[in-house]
Write a protein that holds these residues in place. Sequence first.
Motif, PDB file in Angstrom:
ATOM      1  N   GLY B 157      75.586  55.127  32.169  1.00 44.91           N
ATOM      2  CA  GLY B 157      74.385  54.785  32.925  1.00 44.91           C
ATOM      3  C   GLY B 157      74.578  54.905  34.425  1.00 44.91           C
ATOM      4  O   GLY B 157      73.622  55.108  35.171  1.00 44.91           O
ATOM      5  N   LEU B 158      75.813  54.782  34.845  1.00 48.36           N
ATOM      6  CA  LEU B 158      76.116  54.915  36.280  1.00 48.36           C
ATOM      7  C   LEU B 158      75.867  56.351  36.738  1.00 48.36           C
ATOM      8  O   LEU B 158      75.359  56.599  37.823  1.00 48.36           O
ATOM      9  CB  LEU B 158      77.575  54.519  36.502  1.00 48.36           C
ATOM     10  N   LEU B 163      69.085  57.993  29.642  1.00 53.37           N
ATOM     11  CA  LEU B 163      69.866  57.894  28.413  1.00 53.37           C
ATOM     12  C   LEU B 163      68.896  57.890  27.247  1.00 53.37           C
ATOM     13  O   LEU B 163      67.763  57.436  27.388  1.00 53.37           O
ATOM     14  CB  LEU B 163      70.686  56.603  28.404  1.00 53.37           C
ATOM     15  N   SER B 164      69.330  58.409  26.120  1.00 48.20           N
ATOM     16  CA  SER B 164      68.438  58.350  24.974  1.00 48.20           C
ATOM     17  C   SER B 164      69.226  58.188  23.691  1.00 48.20           C
ATOM     18  O   SER B 164      70.369  58.623  23.581  1.00 48.20           O
ATOM     19  CB  SER B 164      67.563  59.600  24.897  1.00 48.20           C
ATOM     20  N   ILE B 165      68.607  57.500  22.777  1.00 50.96           N
ATOM     21  CA  ILE B 165      69.126  57.371  21.413  1.00 50.96           C
ATOM     22  C   ILE B 165      67.961  57.746  20.521  1.00 50.96           C
ATOM     23  O   ILE B 165      66.861  57.222  20.699  1.00 50.96           O
ATOM     24  CB  ILE B 165      69.539  55.914  21.118  1.00 50.96           C
ATOM     25  N   ASN B 166      68.146  58.654  19.598  1.00 50.29           N
ATOM     26  CA  ASN B 166      67.027  59.061  18.757  1.00 50.29           C
ATOM     27  C   ASN B 166      66.822  58.081  17.608  1.00 50.29           C
ATOM     28  O   ASN B 166      67.754  57.741  16.897  1.00 50.29           O
ATOM     29  CB  ASN B 166      67.232  60.472  18.227  1.00 50.29           C
ATOM     30  N   ILE B 167      65.581  57.661  17.453  1.00 52.18           N
ATOM     31  CA  ILE B 167      65.230  56.804  16.315  1.00 52.18           C
ATOM     32  C   ILE B 167      65.273  57.644  15.035  1.00 52.18           C
ATOM     33  O   ILE B 167      65.467  57.118  13.955  1.00 52.18           O
ATOM     34  CB  ILE B 167      63.830  56.168  16.543  1.00 52.18           C
ATOM     35  N   GLU B 168      65.104  58.955  15.193  1.00 53.74           N
ATOM     36  CA  GLU B 168      65.187  59.977  14.137  1.00 53.74           C
ATOM     37  C   GLU B 168      64.029  59.937  13.154  1.00 53.74           C
ATOM     38  O   GLU B 168      63.331  60.927  12.994  1.00 53.74           O
ATOM     39  CB  GLU B 168      66.506  59.895  13.346  1.00 53.74           C
ATOM     40  N   LEU B 169      63.806  58.800  12.476  1.00 53.92           N
ATOM     41  CA  LEU B 169      62.755  58.743  11.460  1.00 53.92           C
ATOM     42  C   LEU B 169      61.972  57.454  11.642  1.00 53.92           C
ATOM     43  O   LEU B 169      62.487  56.482  12.190  1.00 53.92           O
ATOM     44  CB  LEU B 169      63.371  58.821  10.061  1.00 53.92           C
ATOM     45  N   PRO B 170      60.700  57.437  11.166  1.00 53.85           N
ATOM     46  CA  PRO B 170      59.835  56.295  11.479  1.00 53.85           C
ATOM     47  C   PRO B 170      60.195  55.002  10.764  1.00 53.85           C
ATOM     48  O   PRO B 170      59.732  53.948  11.157  1.00 53.85           O
ATOM     49  CB  PRO B 170      58.443  56.758  11.051  1.00 53.85           C
ATOM     50  N   ARG B 195      67.844  48.727  27.230  1.00 50.11           N
ATOM     51  CA  ARG B 195      66.710  48.200  27.977  1.00 50.11           C
ATOM     52  C   ARG B 195      67.151  47.070  28.920  1.00 50.11           C
ATOM     53  O   ARG B 195      66.711  46.995  30.059  1.00 50.11           O
ATOM     54  CB  ARG B 195      65.652  47.654  27.045  1.00 50.11           C
ATOM     55  N   THR B 196      68.023  46.191  28.425  1.00 49.87           N
ATOM     56  CA  THR B 196      68.476  45.080  29.238  1.00 49.87           C
ATOM     57  C   THR B 196      69.203  45.588  30.486  1.00 49.87           C
ATOM     58  O   THR B 196      68.956  45.125  31.597  1.00 49.87           O
ATOM     59  CB  THR B 196      69.408  44.183  28.403  1.00 49.87           C
ATOM     60  N   ARG B 197      70.087  46.570  30.307  1.00 49.15           N
ATOM     61  CA  ARG B 197      70.828  47.088  31.454  1.00 49.15           C
ATOM     62  C   ARG B 197      69.911  47.810  32.447  1.00 49.15           C
ATOM     63  O   ARG B 197      70.060  47.694  33.647  1.00 49.15           O
ATOM     64  CB  ARG B 197      71.899  48.079  30.985  1.00 49.15           C
ATOM     65  N   PRO B 214      75.116  47.269  38.779  1.00 50.68           N
ATOM     66  CA  PRO B 214      75.309  48.658  39.202  1.00 50.68           C
ATOM     67  C   PRO B 214      74.145  49.535  38.766  1.00 50.68           C
ATOM     68  O   PRO B 214      73.351  49.151  37.905  1.00 50.68           O
ATOM     69  CB  PRO B 214      76.600  49.078  38.500  1.00 50.68           C
ATOM     70  N   ARG B 215      74.051  50.740  39.364  1.00 53.37           N
ATOM     71  CA  ARG B 215      73.032  51.709  38.991  1.00 53.37           C
ATOM     72  C   ARG B 215      73.101  51.950  37.490  1.00 53.37           C
ATOM     73  O   ARG B 215      74.177  52.072  36.917  1.00 53.37           O
ATOM     74  CB  ARG B 215      73.349  53.002  39.734  1.00 53.37           C
ATOM     75  N   PHE B 216      71.970  52.020  36.851  1.00 51.76           N
ATOM     76  CA  PHE B 216      71.968  52.303  35.424  1.00 51.76           C
ATOM     77  C   PHE B 216      70.712  53.079  35.050  1.00 51.76           C
ATOM     78  O   PHE B 216      69.610  52.546  35.062  1.00 51.76           O
ATOM     79  CB  PHE B 216      72.057  51.010  34.609  1.00 51.76           C
ATOM     80  N   ALA B 217      70.885  54.355  34.741  1.00 51.36           N
ATOM     81  CA  ALA B 217      69.819  55.210  34.209  1.00 51.36           C
ATOM     82  C   ALA B 217      68.457  54.951  34.856  1.00 51.36           C
ATOM     83  O   ALA B 217      67.548  54.444  34.207  1.00 51.36           O
ATOM     84  CB  ALA B 217      69.723  55.042  32.698  1.00 51.36           C
ATOM     85  N   PRO B 218      68.283  55.331  36.143  1.00 55.34           N
ATOM     86  CA  PRO B 218      67.021  55.034  36.828  1.00 55.34           C
ATOM     87  C   PRO B 218      65.788  55.679  36.192  1.00 55.34           C
ATOM     88  O   PRO B 218      64.677  55.204  36.396  1.00 55.34           O
ATOM     89  CB  PRO B 218      67.243  55.563  38.240  1.00 55.34           C
TER      90      PRO B 218
END
Lengths: 488, 408
Positions: B157-158, B163-170, B195-197, B214-218
């Motif tokens: 994130g710095l 950043l992304s994580i795929n949910i892939e399926l519903p 989300r928290t970070r 610190p900076r995290f995925a603006p």
Amino acid sequence: MAYSVVLAGPVDIDGWRAAARDAWRAGISPDRLVFHVPGEAGDLFGGEPPPPPRADAAMPLVPRDFLALAEVAVRHRDPARFALLYDVLCRIAGGARGLLDDAADPVVARLRDMAKAVRRDAHKMHAFVRFTEIEGPRHVAWFEPDHYIEEAEAGFFIRRFAQLRWSIATPRLSLHWDGAALSIGPAGRRDALPPPDAGEALWRAYFGAIFNPARLKPAAMRAEMPEKYWKNLPEAQDIPRLIAEAPSRVRAMVAAGAAAPNPNPQRRRTPMATSTEGFAELRAQLLAADLPEWASRATQPVMGEGPVGAALMLVGEQPGDEEDLAGRAFVGPAGRLLNAVLEEAEVPRDALFVTNAVKHFKYTQQGRRRLHQTPDAGDITRYRPFLRAEVALVRPRLVLALGATALRALTGRAMPVTKSRDLHLKTADGMDLRATVHPSYLLRLPDAVAQRAERQRFAADLARAYGEATQTGGAAHAGGGASGANRS
Amino acid sequence: MDLLRKLEILADAAKYDASCASSGTDKRDSRKGGLGSTEGSGICHAYAPDGRCISLLKILLTNACVFDCAYCINRATSNTPRARFTVDEVVQLTLDFYRRNCIEGLFLSSGIIRDPDYTMEQLIRVVRCLRVDHGFKGYIHLKTIPDADPGLLAEAGLHADRLSINIELPQAASLAALAPEKNFADIHTAMGGLRTRIADAKEAKRGERRIRAPRFAPAGQSTQMIIGADASDDATVLGTSVGLYSGYGMRRVYYSAYSPIPDASVALPPRAPPLVREHRLYQADWLLRFYGFSLDEIVAGGEGGMLDLAIDPKLAWALKNRADFPVDVNRAAREMLLRVPGLGAKTVGRILATRRHRGLRVDDLARLGVRLAPALPFLVALDHRPRMLDGAHLRAQLTPAPVQGSLF
């Protein structure tokens, strides 16, 4: 009598501003003034220069957004742009202050369309300029904009490539950046570009590979990348071939159907070690449990945390929005307040075990927000076995229920917190229990005086419970529940 | 294997990820050193014949993968040729394409090799080299491995913008069936952590917290859902999206029509990608986020939990709620104007500004950007009042002719 003003160049906004200001102060109406740019088509039958402004005439006042519009619109190739701007200027200065908001006014609409076309042209320049590196080293490019945007867009390339030396040539002029300063030179020639290099072949290979032939939509591509740009984009040379090959590639994929699994699949990882600790097991049970429908909308079960064997265990209601995301109990607004009050009461948070009666965040959706919803009796019952198991793992000397939900979960009966606050209670399993309010109750009190008083009372409850739980010798409160845990 | 062949394999392996956004991060430039800039809005440097924008160099570090997800060309049991870039190869390709002005930056993902931490570490080595050794200021989107160590996530994130994580399926059951190594609950937990970070870093930037995060995925997080690989209906898909937007502050949920892949799994034989369905889901997603529609309203516009494929979801809703129309463009509130077919959010803004100056006629509406054909049956202007709002033929009249036949 028609007058004519000769501007210094196609984007001479300062010259236009000075001339327009003077003309307005000389009382010249839009239909009597022509603006002329050398070398640009337009009305060549212009008249004399306009007379000087009247000494007593006021300066025309215009809102800032008119100047912003003018600055962009003058870059348009339409020879009428200066006259149209003067027309709008006269009407605004003449009293129609809000004219620019009237998007249905034909002249305003036309100027807005011009500004839009200029911005689109600039955006396409940012996107479609392609540099090739030559000796020096220097990066060179050829680009053919629709409008007079080169000078204005040089800044974009300076900010992006400030440490490189580069040149962008167009049919009108050339921009040169030497790493420190910008200079503007004469028009360039397309055939002066260097030949394709190895990097260009890599880029074309990428363009071909990222294309999915099963989703062929050439019209969507053309809408954003019109064919007029293709001749200066190396990757565009492959477009006709990629389109032509797509149907047969898809037919081949479908005809091949499903493939047999590879007899030598990629190496599987060794299964990750699972913790045999009681808490991990409890979490796993929760993940597998048959819970109410709403629980599946929560991010994760939130278990308690703190030392096993903690003397005092705090039980709250349920995780909130922040707890749900973080997977930790009491980290949201109520948790922060709890920490502050614990500090005031001189109770070390590290020594406590904190958890919730219900382990998932129950909420209702309101737009993009998730609003806390109080768990009902059924929810409390559904989660009770997990709370009991947790209490059994921690084995505290005293349990403190924060709020009515926790009290109900621990005793199995609905009872008011206010009347139970000063009583020695027992959990359904016979452990020593006390009750106080939930910290979120303090957050909801509207009146500052009541808030202060309640906060003090809450701090006193916490201090008393901690004192009872840690006092040396025997049970937490008289009547003794030391063997309580065994009665379950 | 030479670099060109590797690039072909590892770009081909990455193309089923729909996201190519490069917008919404903080502003940076290279006037004080380094290479590159970001100025808020993203730039599409090219378009492929599939109509998709090419903004980032979208590649996998390796397409070797120990997971066996049926929908994925890179699954462990696939016969696809495997390749792996070195860290330096990815860095040099990114810098070279960037200097040519072909890309806004890098979207790097990877198959899972050895274990999640090892894979995440390899991805981070690339972005660290770009940011620290080369002063790269362009956009970086990093695919995140759900189970990776929190320390690795912090470094990701710095350096990364998104950043992304795929949910892939519903839904969980579909994921369990088609991606046995993945876990619906773990994916949600990881999204919650992101989300928290992201929120902490944003608050720290605004100075609302005393402890500086610190900076995290603006540019936040996004995710992707595959459409048509399982039996989930549109109501389920959109319900999951609503949860993802509200729970995890997703910037975007991407819908990706399950597309035939070479070497398809027996569990998911190749079939035509449901492109129209994907399109309708994007439209519905927009209506949910920007037009004040609720999930129930959108779903009620269709039949049996599926959206109407023949017409867009706003028109579908309007046709089923004709009693709410016609809407007077000279009087109606913003909320109601947003519900008129053919009026976009921008157009509504222009209508509100312009009607303070004049009563609006049909000609004015055309100048303001209103699409008259779908709009006129639902609105009243000074010189217009619709006649056939009760007509049985209205739906047929407003249904566009089918665009193209199936590819199969």
